[in-house]
Design a protein around this motif. Structure first.
Motif, PDB file in Angstrom:
ATOM      1  N   GLY A  95      52.793  45.631  46.637  1.00  0.00           N
ATOM      2  CA  GLY A  95      53.219  44.846  45.897  1.00  0.00           C
ATOM      3  C   GLY A  95      52.273  43.923  45.491  1.00  0.00           C
ATOM      4  N   CYS A  96      50.788  45.366  44.941  1.00  0.00           N
ATOM      5  CA  CYS A  96      49.570  44.783  44.177  1.00  0.00           C
ATOM      6  C   CYS A  96      49.170  45.291  43.198  1.00  0.00           C
ATOM      7  CB  CYS A  96      48.173  45.001  45.263  1.00  0.00           C
ATOM      8  SG  CYS A  96      46.895  44.855  44.223  1.00  0.00           S
ATOM      9  N   ALA A  97      48.900  44.456  41.593  1.00  0.00           N
ATOM     10  CA  ALA A  97      49.398  44.452  40.398  1.00  0.00           C
ATOM     11  C   ALA A  97      47.972  45.408  39.987  1.00  0.00           C
ATOM     12  CB  ALA A  97      49.239  43.428  39.498  1.00  0.00           C
ATOM     13  N   PHE A  98      47.193  45.368  40.941  1.00  0.00           N
ATOM     14  CA  PHE A  98      45.479  45.745  40.381  1.00  0.00           C
ATOM     15  C   PHE A  98      46.473  47.595  40.111  1.00  0.00           C
ATOM     16  CE2 PHE A  98      41.588  47.592  40.313  1.00  0.00           C
ATOM     17  CZ  PHE A  98      40.915  46.496  38.801  1.00  0.00           C
ATOM     18  N   PRO A  99      45.757  48.132  38.805  1.00  0.00           N
ATOM     19  CA  PRO A  99      46.751  49.932  38.700  1.00  0.00           C
ATOM     20  C   PRO A  99      46.190  50.865  39.366  1.00  0.00           C
ATOM     21  CG  PRO A  99      45.753  48.438  36.469  1.00  0.00           C
ATOM     22  CD  PRO A  99      45.996  47.399  37.989  1.00  0.00           C
ATOM     23  N   PHE A 100      44.696  49.627  39.427  1.00  0.00           N
ATOM     24  CA  PHE A 100      43.967  51.591  39.160  1.00  0.00           C
ATOM     25  C   PHE A 100      43.724  50.996  41.801  1.00  0.00           C
ATOM     26  CE2 PHE A 100      39.310  53.484  40.433  1.00  0.00           C
ATOM     27  CZ  PHE A 100      39.978  54.262  40.541  1.00  0.00           C
ATOM     28  N   LYS A 101      44.584  52.185  41.907  1.00  0.00           N
ATOM     29  CA  LYS A 101      44.482  52.470  43.515  1.00  0.00           C
ATOM     30  C   LYS A 101      42.862  52.838  44.662  1.00  0.00           C
ATOM     31  CE  LYS A 101      48.224  50.286  42.870  1.00  0.00           C
ATOM     32  NZ  LYS A 101      48.206  49.208  42.900  1.00  0.00           N
ATOM     33  N   GLY A 102      42.494  53.604  43.709  1.00  0.00           N
ATOM     34  CA  GLY A 102      41.458  54.676  43.988  1.00  0.00           C
ATOM     35  C   GLY A 102      39.604  54.414  44.655  1.00  0.00           C
ATOM     36  N   LEU A 103      39.718  52.346  44.775  1.00  0.00           N
ATOM     37  CA  LEU A 103      38.385  51.502  44.905  1.00  0.00           C
ATOM     38  C   LEU A 103      38.057  52.648  46.126  1.00  0.00           C
ATOM     39  CD1 LEU A 103      39.137  48.580  43.761  1.00  0.00           C
ATOM     40  CD2 LEU A 103      37.692  49.968  42.482  1.00  0.00           C
ATOM     41  N   ALA A 104      36.569  52.494  46.183  1.00  0.00           N
ATOM     42  CA  ALA A 104      36.352  52.310  47.595  1.00  0.00           C
ATOM     43  C   ALA A 104      36.100  51.111  48.317  1.00  0.00           C
ATOM     44  CB  ALA A 104      34.804  52.739  47.984  1.00  0.00           C
ATOM     45  N   GLY A 105      35.669  50.791  49.192  1.00  0.00           N
ATOM     46  CA  GLY A 105      35.465  50.119  50.060  1.00  0.00           C
ATOM     47  C   GLY A 105      34.655  48.958  49.334  1.00  0.00           C
ATOM     48  N   VAL A 106      33.570  49.528  48.788  1.00  0.00           N
ATOM     49  CA  VAL A 106      32.361  48.150  48.379  1.00  0.00           C
ATOM     50  C   VAL A 106      33.231  48.279  47.318  1.00  0.00           C
ATOM     51  CG1 VAL A 106      31.662  50.826  47.390  1.00  0.00           C
ATOM     52  CG2 VAL A 106      30.478  48.919  48.137  1.00  0.00           C
ATOM     53  N   GLY A 107      33.905  48.807  46.218  1.00  0.00           N
ATOM     54  CA  GLY A 107      34.543  48.644  45.065  1.00  0.00           C
ATOM     55  C   GLY A 107      35.504  47.489  45.126  1.00  0.00           C
ATOM     56  N   VAL A 108      35.805  47.629  45.895  1.00  0.00           N
ATOM     57  CA  VAL A 108      37.042  46.008  46.438  1.00  0.00           C
ATOM     58  C   VAL A 108      36.368  45.049  46.691  1.00  0.00           C
ATOM     59  CG1 VAL A 108      39.045  45.404  48.612  1.00  0.00           C
ATOM     60  CG2 VAL A 108      38.609  47.642  47.662  1.00  0.00           C
ATOM     61  N   ALA A 109      35.119  45.336  47.090  1.00  0.00           N
ATOM     62  CA  ALA A 109      33.774  43.698  47.110  1.00  0.00           C
ATOM     63  C   ALA A 109      33.682  43.176  46.111  1.00  0.00           C
ATOM     64  CB  ALA A 109      32.977  44.594  48.323  1.00  0.00           C
ATOM     65  N   PHE A 110      33.579  44.238  45.251  1.00  0.00           N
ATOM     66  CA  PHE A 110      32.778  43.978  44.188  1.00  0.00           C
ATOM     67  C   PHE A 110      33.627  43.500  43.076  1.00  0.00           C
ATOM     68  CE2 PHE A 110      31.601  45.052  39.717  1.00  0.00           C
ATOM     69  CZ  PHE A 110      29.888  44.855  39.171  1.00  0.00           C
ATOM     70  N   PHE A 111      34.620  44.183  43.344  1.00  0.00           N
ATOM     71  CA  PHE A 111      35.794  43.034  41.988  1.00  0.00           C
ATOM     72  C   PHE A 111      36.263  41.731  43.236  1.00  0.00           C
ATOM     73  CE2 PHE A 111      36.797  46.393  40.526  1.00  0.00           C
ATOM     74  CZ  PHE A 111      37.028  46.512  39.028  1.00  0.00           C
ATOM     75  N   PHE A 112      35.836  41.753  44.734  1.00  0.00           N
ATOM     76  CA  PHE A 112      35.950  40.013  45.381  1.00  0.00           C
ATOM     77  C   PHE A 112      34.937  39.143  44.583  1.00  0.00           C
ATOM     78  CE2 PHE A 112      34.497  37.676  49.200  1.00  0.00           C
ATOM     79  CZ  PHE A 112      35.604  36.905  49.016  1.00  0.00           C
ATOM     80  N   LEU A 113      33.795  40.024  44.822  1.00  0.00           N
ATOM     81  CA  LEU A 113      32.679  38.773  44.097  1.00  0.00           C
ATOM     82  C   LEU A 113      32.957  38.240  43.237  1.00  0.00           C
ATOM     83  CD1 LEU A 113      29.641  40.825  45.419  1.00  0.00           C
ATOM     84  CD2 LEU A 113      31.250  38.642  46.117  1.00  0.00           C
ATOM     85  N   MET A 114      33.473  39.180  41.888  1.00  0.00           N
ATOM     86  CA  MET A 114      34.177  39.596  40.497  1.00  0.00           C
ATOM     87  C   MET A 114      34.401  38.089  40.305  1.00  0.00           C
ATOM     88  SD  MET A 114      34.184  43.243  38.669  1.00  0.00           S
ATOM     89  CE  MET A 114      35.427  42.105  37.225  1.00  0.00           C
ATOM     90  N   ALA A 115      35.226  38.454  40.969  1.00  0.00           N
ATOM     91  CA  ALA A 115      36.667  36.185  40.801  1.00  0.00           C
ATOM     92  C   ALA A 115      35.913  35.492  41.750  1.00  0.00           C
ATOM     93  CB  ALA A 115      37.915  37.085  41.951  1.00  0.00           C
ATOM     94  N   LEU A 116      35.287  35.892  43.023  1.00  0.00           N
ATOM     95  CA  LEU A 116      34.729  34.750  43.315  1.00  0.00           C
ATOM     96  C   LEU A 116      33.708  34.128  42.518  1.00  0.00           C
ATOM     97  CD1 LEU A 116      33.724  33.041  45.784  1.00  0.00           C
ATOM     98  CD2 LEU A 116      32.332  34.520  46.623  1.00  0.00           C
ATOM     99  N   ARG A 117      32.133  34.460  41.775  1.00  0.00           N
ATOM    100  CA  ARG A 117      31.886  34.582  40.243  1.00  0.00           C
ATOM    101  C   ARG A 117      32.378  33.103  39.641  1.00  0.00           C
ATOM    102  NH1 ARG A 117      27.999  38.055  36.286  1.00  0.00           N
ATOM    103  NH2 ARG A 117      29.971  38.426  35.931  1.00  0.00           N
ATOM    104  N   SER A 118      33.844  34.040  39.206  1.00  0.00           N
ATOM    105  CA  SER A 118      34.153  33.272  37.950  1.00  0.00           C
ATOM    106  C   SER A 118      34.367  32.111  38.432  1.00  0.00           C
ATOM    107  CB  SER A 118      35.553  34.413  38.069  1.00  0.00           C
ATOM    108  OG  SER A 118      36.037  33.675  36.889  1.00  0.00           O
ATOM    109  N   ARG A 119      35.704  31.891  39.812  1.00  0.00           N
ATOM    110  CA  ARG A 119      35.822  30.488  40.170  1.00  0.00           C
ATOM    111  C   ARG A 119      34.364  29.812  40.369  1.00  0.00           C
ATOM    112  NH1 ARG A 119      40.674  30.357  42.652  1.00  0.00           N
ATOM    113  NH2 ARG A 119      41.143  31.762  40.458  1.00  0.00           N
ATOM    114  N   LEU A 120      33.837  29.960  40.721  1.00  0.00           N
ATOM    115  CA  LEU A 120      31.775  29.321  41.178  1.00  0.00           C
ATOM    116  C   LEU A 120      31.775  28.552  39.564  1.00  0.00           C
ATOM    117  CD1 LEU A 120      30.497  31.256  43.524  1.00  0.00           C
ATOM    118  CD2 LEU A 120      32.066  29.252  44.255  1.00  0.00           C
TER     119      LEU A 120
END
Length: 570
Positions: free
Chosen positions: A186-211
């Motif tokens: 059910g995850c709509a993010f199309p690229f499935k090959g991120l590393a763990g650090v990549g997932v964390a980076f995208f989380f920070l992208m979203a968090l910074r945007s919201r802040l």
């Protein structure tokens, strides 16, 4: 073992399109087509990766929920616990999260489990200790999808858990407050090959945007520049051997540039001990073979937390001490690795009749056997499981060959295992000593059924057949634009047929230096690990190679890195 050559033949119309639209050489056009690029726009983006092309982090399932709870914790002044894995991916992901929260003035504590004493992932004891310290929000880094019981325990203690992970999902997802993993159903993010650090980076992208939306960065507050964190993202992504395409390609391309001039004391000190201190460029290969092993050494044979300490350190002298400690641990790791490899090779001295290898021994260090398993895969071209015993319990690491899903193979034997996990190419397990023989029988039977002799022949994928006189500075420049190289974007391999080997000599005991000639053009070449082929000379050889620019004492020379040599048929 004789290797299979496969010379790729892309669509001629596509090649002409790339040559015209991108103004590249025919060889470069073939390499681009062989990367699966099907139109000029995608090929242009591949050659010029841009940060603005990264997809929205809010495409990830649960991102809104993860960001909402984290913003709440930041606004309330809660201490946020960061729980990471002990490998390079986990260490860089933990350091990345810590650095961002520190830069916005939020309080964190981080925790890395001991590989030997606690094992992979969350453990109840650590969760209870963090809860006792007053933690109400725990964010995982590169782990958590397989820790349903521990996450339930956290909930009982009043701790919300946000999982950031990239590993394969178990049949039942963990009951976390939010789960960030592109591989979850059910995850709509199309690229499935991120590393763990990549997932964390995208989380920070979203968090910074919201802040930002909430006014957190109004002057005098300063908004963090996420691009400056990409040095850590590049290191963790390359080290974890995820595909260097799409989002990973963008982040690593820019991250390597940041790494070359990083102001981060820990990475500067690490580059110094790895001999990269004066480098104005850092390649993905340098990360994989010089930086990552030193970071990994802490988690493998020393203190797992030392790597995170190094990465978040703000004092250069302390960073140098930590880097030296990790360098020493890496040297110790190399000694353990050599001893285990020697013992494993002795066990295989009589050959291997099965299409898989399963070996075990008392005292094999569980932090090293994965590396040794990779060495055996390279040598014998068979899926390999190595198990190190400490009393009645064995911990194993598995590595695979192309086209064989080693996690599926291990899952077929799961009734014999205490724990297991991983992905298609690499996995880990724990097993009772008395069940190892049955595991060996079932695992090798699974491999024997699915693999034939042709599957065991290593494949050399040749992008293009060329003449040695075609190799010039323009081609090297265009090939350099295709980097960074790694999984799913390997260094281009070219082939020269009917070449002459003028002379060979052994360099450094294991490597073969040679001079090649074809139709009047001569080139210097190096065959790494091919010393046992010395001496050889004569004509009619087919050479698979990757061209590169060698620089020594200010002198630059085009050389060939030999991948395979096919001898003339008798």
């Amino acid at each position: 073992m004789e290797k299979r050559w496969e010379v790729r033949e892309p669509d001629p119309g596509l090649l002409r399109l790339f040559e015209r639209d991108l103004d590249v050489l025919p060889v470069t056009a073939r390499i681009l087509a062989n990367r699966g690029l099907v139109d000029s726009d995608r090929a242009f983006s591949f050659l010029r990766p841009r940060l603005k092309d990264l997809r929205s982090p809010f495409l990830m399932k649960d991102m809104d929920r993860a960001v909402g709870r984290t913003v709440e914790a930041v606004e309330r002044g809660e201490t946020i616990a960061l729980y990471g894995d002990y490998d390079v991916d986990g260490a860089t992901a933990t350091a990345l999260l810590h650095s961002f929260f520190r830069d916005i003035g939020a309080e964190t504590v981080w925790y890395i489990p001991d590989r030997l004493g606690e094992g992979y992932g969350l453990n109840a004891g650590a969760v209870e200790k963090l809860a006792a310290r007053g933690v109400k929000l725990l964010i995982t880094a590169d782990c958590g999808v397989s820790n349903g019981d521990e996450i339930r325990r956290a909930a009982q203690l009043g701790v919300d858990v946000i999982v950031t992970d990239h590993h394969e999902m178990p049949p039942e997802p963990p009951p976390a407050l939010a789960l960030l993993n592109p591989k979850q159903p059910g995850c709509a993010f199309p690229f499935k090959g991120l590393a763990g650090v990549g997932v964390a980076f995208f989380f920070l992208m979203a968090l910074r945007s919201r802040l930002r939306e909430l006014g957190r960065f109004r002057p005098p507050a300063r908004e963090p520049n996420l691009a400056r964190y990409l040095d850590m993202v590049a290191v963790g992504t390359v080290a974890d051997m995820v595909p260097l395409v799409e989002e990973n390609r963008v982040m690593v391309s820019h991250g390597l540039k940041v790494l070359a001039e990083t102001a981060r004391p820990g990475l500067r000190a690490l580059k110094e001990v790895a001999g990269l201190g004066a480098a104005n460029k850092v390649s993905a290969g340098a990360v994989a073979f010089q930086l990552a092993p030193r970071i990994n050494a802490g988690g493998r044979v020393g203190s797992a937390g030392a790597a995170v300490e190094l990465l978040v350190c703000s004092d250069m002298e302390r960073a140098r001490r930590l880097a030296s400690e990790l360098d020493a641990e890496n040297t110790r790791r190399q000694g353990l690795e050599a001893a285990i490899l020697e013992e494993a090779l002795a066990m295989l001295a009589g050959g291997c009749d099965d299409r898989a290898i399963v070996l075990g021994s008392e005292g094999w260090h569980p932090g090293v056997i994965g590396i040794v398993a990779s060495r055996l895969v390279d040598r014998f071209s068979r899926p390999t499981v190595l198990i190190g015993f400490d009393g009645e319990v064995g911990k194993g690491s598995a590595r695979s060959i192309r086209g064989f899903d080693i996690l599926e193979a291990i899952r077929s034997c799961s009734a014999l295992l205490d724990k297991y996990g991983g992905h298609r190419a690499a996995a880990g397990l724990s097993i009772r000593r008395g069940l190892v023989e049955r595991f060996r029988e079932e695992f090798t039977a699974f491999a024997n059924e699915r693999l034939d002799d042709e599957d065991l022949r290593p494949l050399v994928e040749v992008d293009a057949l060329v003449s040695l006189e075609e190799l010039n500075g323009r081609l090297l420049s265009e090939i350099e634009m295709l980097g960074p190289f790694g999984v799913s974007n390997s260094e281009p391999v070219l082939g020269a047929v009917d070449a002459q080997i003028i002379q060979t000599r052994v360099v450094g005991e294991r490597h073969l230096k040679m001079t090649l000639r074809q139709n009047g053009a001569a080139r210097s070449a190096m065959g790494f690990g091919l010393a046992d082929m010395h001496p050889m000379s004569g004509g009619g050889f087919d050479i698979a190679f990757s061209p590169y620019l060698s620089e020594w004492q200010g002198v630059k020379e085009l050389r060939l890195k030999v991948r395979d040599i096919r001898r003339p048929s008798a």
